[in-house]
Design a protein around this motif. Structure first.
Motif, PDB file in Angstrom:
ATOM      1  N   LYS A  82       0.967  -1.265   0.169  1.00 31.56           N
ATOM      2  CA  LYS A  82       0.129  -0.015   0.036  1.00 31.56           C
ATOM      3  C   LYS A  82       1.088   1.016   0.125  1.00 31.56           C
ATOM      4  N   VAL A  83       1.116   1.903  -1.073  1.00 30.01           N
ATOM      5  CA  VAL A  83       2.275   2.823  -1.312  1.00 30.01           C
ATOM      6  C   VAL A  83       1.158   4.369  -1.371  1.00 30.01           C
ATOM      7  N   ASN A  84       1.831   5.344  -0.635  1.00 32.75           N
ATOM      8  CA  ASN A  84       1.171   6.574  -0.584  1.00 32.75           C
ATOM      9  C   ASN A  84       1.720   7.563  -1.623  1.00 32.75           C
ATOM     10  N   LYS A  85       2.223   6.855  -2.674  1.00 33.89           N
ATOM     11  CA  LYS A  85       2.994   7.923  -3.725  1.00 33.89           C
ATOM     12  C   LYS A  85       2.720   7.066  -5.054  1.00 33.89           C
ATOM     13  N   LYS A  86       2.867   7.565  -6.209  1.00 35.15           N
ATOM     14  CA  LYS A  86       2.777   6.988  -7.488  1.00 35.15           C
ATOM     15  C   LYS A  86       4.244   6.760  -7.972  1.00 35.15           C
ATOM     16  N   ILE A  87       4.658   5.336  -8.047  1.00 35.84           N
ATOM     17  CA  ILE A  87       6.000   4.744  -8.342  1.00 35.84           C
ATOM     18  C   ILE A  87       5.575   4.182  -9.899  1.00 35.84           C
ATOM     19  N   THR A  88       6.292   4.848 -10.781  1.00 31.22           N
ATOM     20  CA  THR A  88       6.351   4.131 -12.086  1.00 31.22           C
ATOM     21  C   THR A  88       7.412   3.267 -12.354  1.00 31.22           C
TER      22      THR A  88
END
Length: 133
Positions: A82-88
């Motif tokens: 559950k990541v609180n940031k957009k990681i491409t």
């Protein structure tokens, strides 16, 4: 194009990671670069910092074929976060296997599939794509 804060390379080929890091400097790709030589190293680094978006990478360049934990195994763990940031996530592989490309398309976390070697133009395209998203 805006320079990224943090980029991450997950690849066991030390020559490739060295050359890619030099290319990243030339195109002014990122402020900070994280390099891991297998998926398990990356998971162990990322898991404890998931709640801190400021220290998470903006982009992950992921190889598929690595020892210990390959790219597919990394992705299977990464998509559970559950990541609180957009990681491409970009696949960066020498694989030209159609099955690998088809499998990559099934992961929503993957933005594109690049075949090694990576050019400066590929890096510029990645930067442009990230800045648009």
């Amino acid at each position: 194009m805006k320079k990224l804060d943090i980029a991450c390379i997950i690849d066991d080929d030390k020559i490739f990671t060295y050359v890619l890091s030099k290319q990243m400097k030339v195109v002014d790709f990122c402020e900070n670069l994280l390099v891991f030589h297998n998926g398990l190293e990356a998971i162990k680094y990322l898991k404890p910092i998931l709640e801190s978006p400021e220290v998470l990478p903006d982009v992950i360049l992921l190889d598929l074929n690595m020892p210990i934990m390959d790219g597919w195994q990394f992705l299977d763990e990464f998509v559970k976060f559950k990541v609180n940031k957009k990681i491409t996530v970009y696949i960066v592989s020498s694989s030209i296997d159609v099955a690998d490309h088809a499998k990559a398309a099934t992961y929503k976390a993957i933005s594109s599939f690049y075949i090694k070697p990576i050019s400066r133009q590929d890096l510029a395209n990645m930067l442009e794509q990230v800045s648009l998203s």
